[in-house]
Design an enzyme around this catalytic site. Structure first.
Site, PDB file in Angstrom:
ATOM      1  N   GLU A 109       0.926  -1.256  -0.021  1.00  0.00           N
ATOM      2  CA  GLU A 109       0.129   0.103   0.000  1.00  0.00           C
ATOM      3  C   GLU A 109       0.801   1.122   0.020  1.00  0.00           C
ATOM      4  OE1 GLU A 109      -1.774   3.098   1.487  1.00  0.00           O
ATOM      5  OE2 GLU A 109      -2.314   1.849   3.112  1.00  0.00           O
TER       6      GLU A 109
ATOM      7  N   CYS B 178      -2.451   8.044   4.234  1.00  0.00           N
ATOM      8  CA  CYS B 178      -2.495   7.617   2.814  1.00  0.00           C
ATOM      9  C   CYS B 178      -3.942   7.935   2.271  1.00  0.00           C
ATOM     10  CB  CYS B 178      -2.186   6.324   2.582  1.00  0.00           C
ATOM     11  SG  CYS B 178      -0.600   5.680   3.485  1.00  0.00           S
TER      12      CYS B 178
END
Ligand code: UN1
Length: 522
Positions: free
Chosen positions: A285, A319
């Protein structure tokens, strides 16, 4: 004891008196234990670490030493990988029910210790109280949700069709072996627990490196696994500097796969470098540059609130954070006015204090990145709010910068680069076509949000946006707040590697490789 209300990243109101009282108690306890020396843990044994010690300081007040961690060097990596590989043989053969039982116990222990864990995270990475508690709660939910995937699939053993009457065919998913798990600072428990528990419950062993900014939280996770009954060996804790052991970890020939959350640059490097002998799994990720789109029909108050919350909670160091906005020219003025008003009202300061929403950024490098972005924005457009380092009082003790909003021409590179600091780029567009085209022009594709009253616009946005985590009209956070089992968190394009995300229903199987078993009956 646990409180009745579960705190998530979208919690705002409610009676939090009890929560604050318990948080205060835990914070005092955690502060009183700060400053100790901590070893690495290899095969359950404390190991001094051969590198230079790592001082873990709070970004809120850099004079506060939280702990001194033994820093690992490549020799420690070698020992940890060897220990993990050895332990994995027995761990991988243990019935899956025993492994998930241990993991469910770990989730329970997280819930029991959640105030302490939240206090450690608040101090260690500068999270607000609610964000820190959300992180702890999410960690426990992640583990239970992932165990559910193993349980639902009956341990990933499945009887297959027979092509001839004498054959018996079974499909099994089996562990790869040793996973290196490299975690970031921003969700130091949730991401560490999510990645490592999925690897462990599927029978892999783990060599875990917490962020060098958050080793204390990482160590707490190691203690939780141990106390939950995980045998010594399958989980190894290595604190260390990324320059010293970052590469040594994934380059070790005994490593069978990598699970990583961090920057795109590092992720690409690992992905390109790890498969010299054969292709090894890389579950990654890798950040985002997440756009919120505000259409002319939007509820502008909801849009401003949603953008403010997703852009400035945890100081934009998610994120999933909203870092750019494309607003329809027709409503740009009133939208910005509301956004500025809501951002001005943010309570900034020491985020361990109740009701402080906005704390420090993680380190001096983040401050420099912020200052560079602001200087560029001044040259290309206008800073509408913020733009400076915060000074005076508590702000002089840590790494504090102001929540910043910049109005920029669409061509600015500040709409494409991930900055991970509280800097929001706002651009005006002529409508949905341009908003989607601009959003998709970035290399990243993690989260995205739209504010619109028209269903067809929302549907088109979902169909055409290149992002894995999409929201419409979310006042509690335009692009943030994904929760296990509710919102799968899958990065597209430069934001991920496998097309199946954490928090989602297809995550756990990725830690396993398939084996067919055909037996001819005699
Ligand atoms: C991250 O920032 O790396 O959806 C992941 C959210 C959080 C994101 C965590 N669950 O806002």
């Amino acid at each position: 004891m646990t409180t009745a209300t579960k705190i998530t990243y979208t919690s705002t109101a409610g009676d939090l008196e009890d929560f604050h009282r318990r948080f205060d108690t835990a914070l005092a306890k955690v502060r009183a234990t700060a400053g100790a020396a901590f070893p690495n843990l290899i095969g359950g044994e404390p190991v001094a670490g051969t590198g230079e010690a790592l001082d873990d300081r709070s970004p809120i007040d850099t004079s506060l030493l939280l702990g001194r961690f033994a820093a690992a060097a490549p020799a420690d990596v070698d020992l940890a990988v060897g220990t993990a590989a050895e332990a994995q043989r027995a761990w991988g053969r243990q019935p899956w029910q025993e492994r998930t039982a241990i993991m469910h116990r770990a989730a329970e222990l997280i819930r029991e210790r959640k105030y302490d864990l939240a206090a450690v995270m608040a101090l260690e990475v500068g999270k607000s109280r609610l964000e820190a508690m959300g992180d702890a709660e999410e960690s426990a939910d992640l583990i239970d949700y992932y165990c559910g995937q193993v349980e639902e699939a009956d341990g990933f053993v499945r009887t297959m069709a027979r092509i001839t009457p004498v054959e018996r065919n079974t499909d099994v998913l089996r562990p790869y072996g040793v996973f290196v798990c490299i975690a970031p600072f921003n969700f130091p428990l949730a991401l560490s627990a999510g990645m490592s528990s999925a690897a462990l419950m599927t029978g892999n062993a783990v060599v875990y490196k917490p962020s060098e900014e958050a080793p204390w939280t990482g160590l707490r996770l190691a203690e939780i696994y141990r106390d939950a009954g995980l045998p010594a060996g399958p989980f190894n804790f290595l604190a260390g500097r990324r320059e010293a052991i970052g590469d040594a970890l994934w380059q070790h020939p005994g490593v069978d796969g990598v699970v990583f959350t961090g920057s795109k640059a590092v992720g690409l490097r690992i992905h390109a470098g790890i498969s010299a002998r054969w292709i090894k799994p890389c579950l990654m990720e890798l950040g985002g540059k997440n756009a919120a789109v505000v259409m002319a029909s939007a509820d502008l108050d909801a849009a401003a609130e949603g953008v403010m919350r997703s852009a400035f909670s945890l100081q934009n160091q998610k994120c999933s954070a909203t870092s750019r906005v494309y607003v329809d020219r027709a409503v740009a003025g009133p939208f910005l006015e509301r956004l500025v008003e809501k951002t001005r009202a943010i309570r900034m300061g020491d985020p361990t204090e109740r009701d402080v929403f906005f704390g420090p950024v993680i380190n001096p490098t983040a401050v420099e990145r912020f200052e560079r972005a602001v200087a560029q924005a001044r040259g290309e457009g206008t800073i509408v709010l913020g733009g400076e380092r915060l000074r005076g009082g508590v702000f002089d003790k840590g790494h504090f910068v102001a929540p910043t909003i910049a109005r920029l021409p669409l061509g600015s590179s500040l709409f494409r680069e991930e900055l991970f600091v509280p800097f929001l780029a706002v651009g005006e567009v002529s409508g949905l076509d341009e908003a989607i085209a601009e959003s998709n022009a970035a290399d990243y594709g993690l989260t995205a949000g739209i504010f619109s009253a028209h269903r067809d616009e929302v549907e088109r946005f979902f169909d055409e946006i290149e992002a894995g985590v999409c929201y419409a009209n979310k006042r509690s956070g335009a692009t943030t707040g994904a929760w296990p089992g509710a919102q799968a968190f899958c990065g597209w394009k430069g934001s991920g590697s496998t097309g199946k995300g954490g928090c989602g229903p297809y995550y756990v199987a990725q830690f396993l490789r398939e084996q067919n078993r055909t037996v001819i009956e005699m």
